[in-house]
Design a protein around this motif. Sequence first.
Motif, short mmCIF file in Angstrom:
data_model
loop_
_atom_site.label_atom_id
_atom_site.label_comp_id
_atom_site.label_asym_id
_atom_site.label_seq_id
_atom_site.Cartn_x
_atom_site.Cartn_y
_atom_site.Cartn_z
N ASP A 95 35.64 -27.21 -45.68
CA ASP A 95 36.61 -26.78 -44.68
C ASP A 95 36.05 -27.06 -43.29
N LYS A 96 36.81 -26.68 -42.30
CA LYS A 96 36.47 -27.03 -40.91
C LYS A 96 35.16 -26.40 -40.46
N ASN A 97 34.82 -25.29 -41.11
CA ASN A 97 33.58 -24.59 -40.75
C ASN A 97 32.40 -25.08 -41.57
N SER A 98 32.52 -26.27 -42.16
CA SER A 98 31.48 -26.92 -42.99
C SER A 98 31.17 -26.13 -44.25
N GLN A 99 32.06 -25.24 -44.66
CA GLN A 99 31.81 -24.47 -45.88
C GLN A 99 32.31 -25.25 -47.10
N VAL A 100 31.57 -25.12 -48.22
CA VAL A 100 31.97 -25.79 -49.46
C VAL A 100 33.09 -24.98 -50.11
N VAL A 101 34.21 -25.64 -50.36
CA VAL A 101 35.35 -24.98 -50.99
C VAL A 101 35.34 -25.22 -52.50
N TYR B 209 31.61 -35.28 -42.48
CA TYR B 209 31.63 -35.30 -41.01
C TYR B 209 32.11 -36.67 -40.49
N LEU B 210 31.56 -37.74 -41.08
CA LEU B 210 31.93 -39.09 -40.62
C LEU B 210 33.42 -39.33 -40.81
N ALA B 211 33.95 -38.87 -41.97
CA ALA B 211 35.37 -39.06 -42.27
C ALA B 211 36.23 -38.20 -41.35
N GLY B 212 35.80 -36.96 -41.16
CA GLY B 212 36.58 -36.02 -40.34
C GLY B 212 36.63 -36.44 -38.88
N LEU B 213 35.52 -36.99 -38.42
CA LEU B 213 35.42 -37.45 -37.04
C LEU B 213 36.43 -38.56 -36.75
N ALA B 214 36.61 -39.45 -37.72
CA ALA B 214 37.48 -40.62 -37.51
C ALA B 214 38.95 -40.22 -37.42
N VAL B 215 39.32 -39.09 -38.03
CA VAL B 215 40.74 -38.72 -38.01
C VAL B 215 41.00 -37.52 -37.09
N GLY B 216 39.98 -37.13 -36.33
CA GLY B 216 40.16 -36.04 -35.37
C GLY B 216 40.10 -34.65 -36.00
N TYR B 217 39.66 -34.55 -37.25
CA TYR B 217 39.52 -33.23 -37.90
C TYR B 217 38.46 -32.43 -37.17
N TRP B 218 37.34 -33.11 -36.88
CA TRP B 218 36.38 -32.57 -35.91
C TRP B 218 36.50 -33.45 -34.68
N LYS B 219 36.47 -32.83 -33.50
CA LYS B 219 36.77 -33.55 -32.27
C LYS B 219 35.64 -34.51 -31.89
N ASP B 220 34.42 -33.98 -31.92
CA ASP B 220 33.28 -34.78 -31.49
C ASP B 220 32.00 -34.21 -32.11
#
Length: 499
Positions: free
Chosen positions: A21-27, A443-454
């Motif tokens: 999830d967004k908080n880096s927790q394993v779901v 992180y790399l995947a999320g960064l590319a789609v704006g899931y994590w901003k930076d």
Amino acid sequence: MNSYILAIDQGTTSTRAIIFDKNSQVVAVASEEIKQYYPKPGWVEQDANEIWISVLTVLARALIDANIKANQISAIGITNQRETSVIWEKETGNPVYHAIVWQSRQTQDICNTLKDRGLESMIKEKTGLVIDPYFSASKIRWILDHIPNGQKMAEDNKLSFGTIDSWLLYKLTGGTHKTDVTNASRTMLYNINSLTWDQDILQALNIPKSILPEVCSSSEIYGYTKPYHFYGEEIPISGIAGDQQAALFGQTCFEDGAVKNTYGTGCFMLMNTGNQPVQSKNGLLTTIAWKIHDKVTYALEGSVFVAGSSVQWLRDGLEIIKQAKETEPLSLELEDNEGVYIVPAFVGLGTPYWDSEAKGAIFGLTRGTNKKHFARSILESICYQSMDVLNAMQKDAKLPIKSFKVDGGAIVNNFLMQFQSDIINIDVNRPKITETTALGAAYLAGLAVGYWKDLEEIKASWHLDKTFVPHMSKADREKNIKGWQTAVKATIAYKPNQS
Ligand code: ADP
């Protein structure tokens, strides 16, 4: 509706899918073993189709376990066992041979020929690697030589090569043929300075460029899942990195001088060296850590051959413990090692000694030596060996260590972590989420789609479990290190079969 990032972690022995999830927790985590084939001594192969099916299996299981729908996955990241090589037919997508695994030694002769032709320094300069069967180049040559009409089919543009990331991307997207810079940098065909497939090396191995994937950054949309593979959804696949680089990213080692060390069977250490490749004088490899947008970050990489496996030796070989975790209380029963050192050179000595003939040795035994000393000196040896690699990195990179982060199965051992910190005299940071490899791909995947901003937002979502702070006196540290160095020297000197 909440959204998540899914990471595929295709490792040497298993395939895993982990949802974060967004908080880096394993779901959710789902895992599937991979079958290993050993056709001849020293050869290690896998079935690329079985790997693909294992991915489909773990994807489905992870979604079921997390109780979420496919359209709640914002993006998919892939991290993988590096260097393992697959060649498939462009038209059918069928592999033409088993995947040749990174560990396999079946291409030793091809590598020897390259060395005999004097190509070592050219290849080191261009790729950052030493000529070795580990890397993909000789595996490609081997497959083309061992399937009917291999070379001709390659020249007729009928074949595609990929490392496992590339193979899985091809399957998931129904035909996209791409890889990322980190995986490309482990093929021994990729020029890490010019960021291109290297024409001279391709020529030296007679490998047609048309079989190679397009090389992309580590964080961008490479393609979308075919709906029939992913519950009707077209999900972007937007992060790729080889396992060690993904772990460096997953540990948020974003600044130069940031180091991560993985304590598993062996240790794998990587140091972020910033935007310049550092050529090693101490036997380390130079590699690409990641590329984001147009910015390339480089790393130095070194390994300890025998780490956790020496704990297994105490358990299975000497049978003085029943479980690895017993080494911690046993070690803590002693004030110090009482002069006992074990140099676990079971497969020779690596960085920075490079003595392949060395055999393991034990020093300093007295009548009072017991299994506590064995447990302690084995754990200490993991720390001294990691210190040796870290020192080599510091010498090569001429960088102060900014941070030292750890992962891998053995980091639950608090004695090991504390002693590591004491002996390198640096804080050792243990993360809460130890699935750092998968986390890096996420992180790399999320960064590319704006899931994590930076990167800042990613850093904020990364959680520390514990920092081990050095508290050994300078005198004790120096005494310990001197003892280790003396033991290594004696180990190297012991060559009973040489006159
Ligand atoms: P790999 O991925 O290389 O298979 P893991 O990261 O799963 O390895 O770590 C397992 C290794 O860690 C084993 O070699 C084991 O001996 C060692 N290990 C596991 N738990 C402990 C412990 N509590 N103390 C010391 N070593 C441990």
